[in-house]
Design an enzyme around this catalytic site. Structure first.
Site, PDB file in Angstrom:
ATOM      1  CB  SER A  29      -6.713   3.237   4.923  1.00 26.17           C
ATOM      2  OG  SER A  29      -6.683   3.167   3.517  1.00 26.17           O
ATOM      3  CG  HIS A  82      -9.744   0.652   1.284  1.00 22.87           C
ATOM      4  ND1 HIS A  82      -8.735   1.590   1.228  1.00 22.87           N
ATOM      5  CD2 HIS A  82     -10.846   1.328   1.707  1.00 22.87           C
ATOM      6  CE1 HIS A  82      -9.204   2.770   1.599  1.00 22.87           C
ATOM      7  NE2 HIS A  82     -10.489   2.629   1.894  1.00 22.87           N
ATOM      8  CG  ASP A 128      -2.302   0.750  -3.018  1.00 18.24           C
ATOM      9  OD1 ASP A 128      -1.133   1.162  -2.946  1.00 18.24           O
ATOM     10  OD2 ASP A 128      -3.184   1.055  -2.191  1.00 18.24           O
ATOM     11  CG  ASN A 129      -1.767   4.239  -4.441  1.00 16.36           C
ATOM     12  OD1 ASN A 129      -2.859   3.816  -4.039  1.00 16.36           O
ATOM     13  ND2 ASN A 129      -0.879   4.761  -3.610  1.00 16.36           N
ATOM     14  NE  ARG A 187      -6.101  -1.250  -1.597  1.00 16.43           N
ATOM     15  CZ  ARG A 187      -5.115  -1.895  -0.975  1.00 16.43           C
ATOM     16  NH1 ARG A 187      -5.224  -3.173  -0.697  1.00 16.43           N
ATOM     17  NH2 ARG A 187      -4.027  -1.244  -0.609  1.00 16.43           N
ATOM     18  CB  CYS A 196      -6.670   2.525  -1.305  1.00 15.98           C
ATOM     19  SG  CYS A 196      -5.228   3.071  -0.385  1.00 15.98           S
ATOM     20  CG  HIS A 220      -2.156   3.812   4.066  1.00 13.91           C
ATOM     21  ND1 HIS A 220      -2.546   4.535   5.168  1.00 13.91           N
ATOM     22  CD2 HIS A 220      -2.919   4.257   3.035  1.00 13.91           C
ATOM     23  CE1 HIS A 220      -3.511   5.371   4.823  1.00 13.91           C
ATOM     24  NE2 HIS A 220      -3.758   5.231   3.525  1.00 13.91           N
ATOM     25  CE  LYS A 268      -6.219   0.014   2.325  1.00 16.61           C
ATOM     26  NZ  LYS A 268      -5.406   1.203   2.063  1.00 16.61           N
ATOM     27  CG  ASP A 307      -2.045   0.960   1.153  1.00 14.07           C
ATOM     28  OD1 ASP A 307      -1.871   2.035   0.566  1.00 14.07           O
ATOM     29  OD2 ASP A 307      -3.128   0.663   1.691  1.00 14.07           O
ATOM     30  CG  ASP A 308      -0.188   4.678   0.089  1.00 11.41           C
ATOM     31  OD1 ASP A 308      -0.957   4.368  -0.838  1.00 11.41           O
ATOM     32  OD2 ASP A 308      -0.547   5.348   1.073  1.00 11.41           O
ATOM     33  CE  LYS A 315      -2.887   7.524  -1.118  1.00 12.02           C
ATOM     34  NZ  LYS A 315      -2.943   6.871   0.202  1.00 12.02           N
TER      35      LYS A 315
END
Length: 467
Positions: free
Chosen positions: A153, A130, A285-286, A78, A74, A233, A128, A34-35, A306
């Protein structure tokens, strides 16, 4: 045909047809952080972060340097990975879900988990989610046999996102006990909350423990493990044995801890003798949340991070590992996205996707051994789902709304980049190549019109009538 008939007869006698036909199929593990930034792995050029286990996967597999997510935040990202569709096509394009959100991924959508489960696979989501915290939208409603993880998150609080701390990230890092003293993020087992608040210091390791248990329990049959880590994250937490009190090293600690846990999982696959029948895909994810500085990553040499449609927001690190199937120690710049994973997995397993669900992914299995990708374009939407750009081949065009005081619109700012020559998006060619820009603009609008016109509905909770 005769041998297939005999096999089908045996399957009918000894179990389900799907399970029997799946017996020799490969396993799939998707690790989704994540991130995490493009530059946040040793094999992608980090000079600060050491990731020997992921680097080993890259040495034994293939590194993808033009791998994109479908959005820079996010939830849309996903949704795209699991459904093979642009977030707008499945109604999940308008930013991210919160604890008070009343919608989520429609269980009528067809996910990677739905597809593999129909082929006799064991399926699990650990991490996660989300994509909706209501029972109708959680993983077991979307093709997974089991779920263990947080529903949104790790900076969100149950039940209404109120009471969140307003403390500097360095202060939270210094006080690791704040994971349970301040936050109120829930841990789910299937549809039930089993820990509130979840202890985020140990969650990356506990995800891995669950993942390893799942692999061991299903080593004799094909499985699909979706492992979306909730780190890096913010807020950042690690167990005591991975903690460095210097906040300047916070992000590094978290990525290196994830790397160690990836190593544990990969070693389990190796030790069980499953290497030559397992695909491991590692990505994120990004791009990185740059505003958090030492608590965010690096997208170098890409522009921004992001929340943006510049390369740093959606071009992300990716490693694919499958000994005997993907050549070791190789790198490709083939144009690939997370949306391509669903049709590629279907191709690998020799199975057909349902024709009634239009998707935007393409089979990119050709990129395992060549630099040719059947993908030639990607439409870019903002974090709020607004159409902003397109990449076609090496050209990337952006048309972004300019704002002035109080975020009022003030016209559009247009960009044109040749990514083959300018990966960092520093030279705007919009004035010199107006014909190319016009062509890309027209194609971007046409593609968006098709996606919008054929968009499917999200699941939405019905309002409870007042007494």
């Amino acid at each position: 045909m005769k041998s297939i008939a005999v096999l089908a007869a045996l399957c009918w006698s000894f179990g389900s047809l799907a399970s029997c036909l799946a017996a020799d199929q490969p396993n799939f593990i998707i690790i989704f952080t994540d991130d995490q930034g493009y530059n946040d792995l040793g094999c992608f050029g980090s000079k600060k972060i050491e990731t020997p286990n992921i680097d080993r996967l890259a040495r034994e597999g293939r590194k993808y340097t033009s791998f994109y997510t479908a959005c820079s935040v996010c939830s849309p990202s996903r949704a795209a990975l699991l459904t093979g569709s642009y977030p707008k096509r499945v109604g999940m394009h308008k930013h991210v879900l919160f604890p008070q959100s009343d919608y989520g991924l429609n269980p009528a959508e067809y996910t990677i988990a739905d597809h593999l489960k129909s082929q006799g696979y064991a399926t699990a989501c650990v991490g996660k989610w989300h994509l909706g915290h209501h029972p109708e939208t959680l993983p077991r409603a979307n093709g997974f046999d089991s779920y263990y993880g947080i529903p949104y998150s790790n900076d969100m609080n149950h039940p209404d996102n109120k009471g969140k701390p307003r403390l500097p990230s360095d202060e939270l890092w210094a006080n690791q006990a704040s994971a349970i003293e301040i936050w109120n993020t829930p841990l789910f087992e299937n549809e039930e909350i089993i820990e509130l608040p979840v202890d985020q210091r140990t969650i990356t390791r506990r995800y891995t423990d669950r993942a390893i248990d799942f692999v061991k329990s299903n080593q004799d049959k094909p499985f699909f493990l979706y492992l979306p880590h909730s780190m890096p994250h913010i807020p950042l937490y690690v167990p005591d044995d991975s903690y460095d009190p210097n906040p300047a090293n916070a992000y590094t600690c978290v990525i290196e801890h994830i790397d160690a846990e990836v190593g544990r999982l990969a070693d389990t696959v190796r030790d069980l003798g499953l290497s030559e029948k397992t695909y491991i895909i590692y990505t994120t994810d990004n791009g990185p949340w740059l505003q958090f500085k030492n608590h965010g990553g690096s997208a170098d040499p890409l522009r921004a991070g992001k929340g943006t449609t510049f390369e740093g927001g959606q071009r992300v690190p990716c490693v694919m590992w499958a000994p005997g199937r993907i050549p070791a120690g190789t790198t490709t710049d083939a144009f690939v996205t997370t949306m391509d994973l669903l049709p590629t997995i279907a191709s690998i397993t020799g199975s057909q996707l349902p024709s009634e669900k239009k998707i935007d992914g393409v089979d990119i299995s050709s990129t395992f051994e060549t630099d040719h990708s059947p993908r030639n374009e990607l439409i870019f939407y903002s974090a709020q789902g607004v159409l902003e750009g397109i990449r076609m081949g090496d050209w990337k065009y952006l048309s972004k709304v300019k704002t002035k005081g109080k975020n009022k619109p003030a016209g559009r700012e247009r960009f044109l980049f040749n990514l083959a020559k300018d990966i960092g998006e520093q030279e705007n060619l919009i004035e010199n190549e107006s014909a190319i820009a016009a062509k890309l603009d027209a194609r971007m609008v046409a593609a968006d019109e098709e996606i919008t016109g054929a968009a499917r509905l999200v699941w939405k909770r019905e309002a409870v009538p007042a007494n």
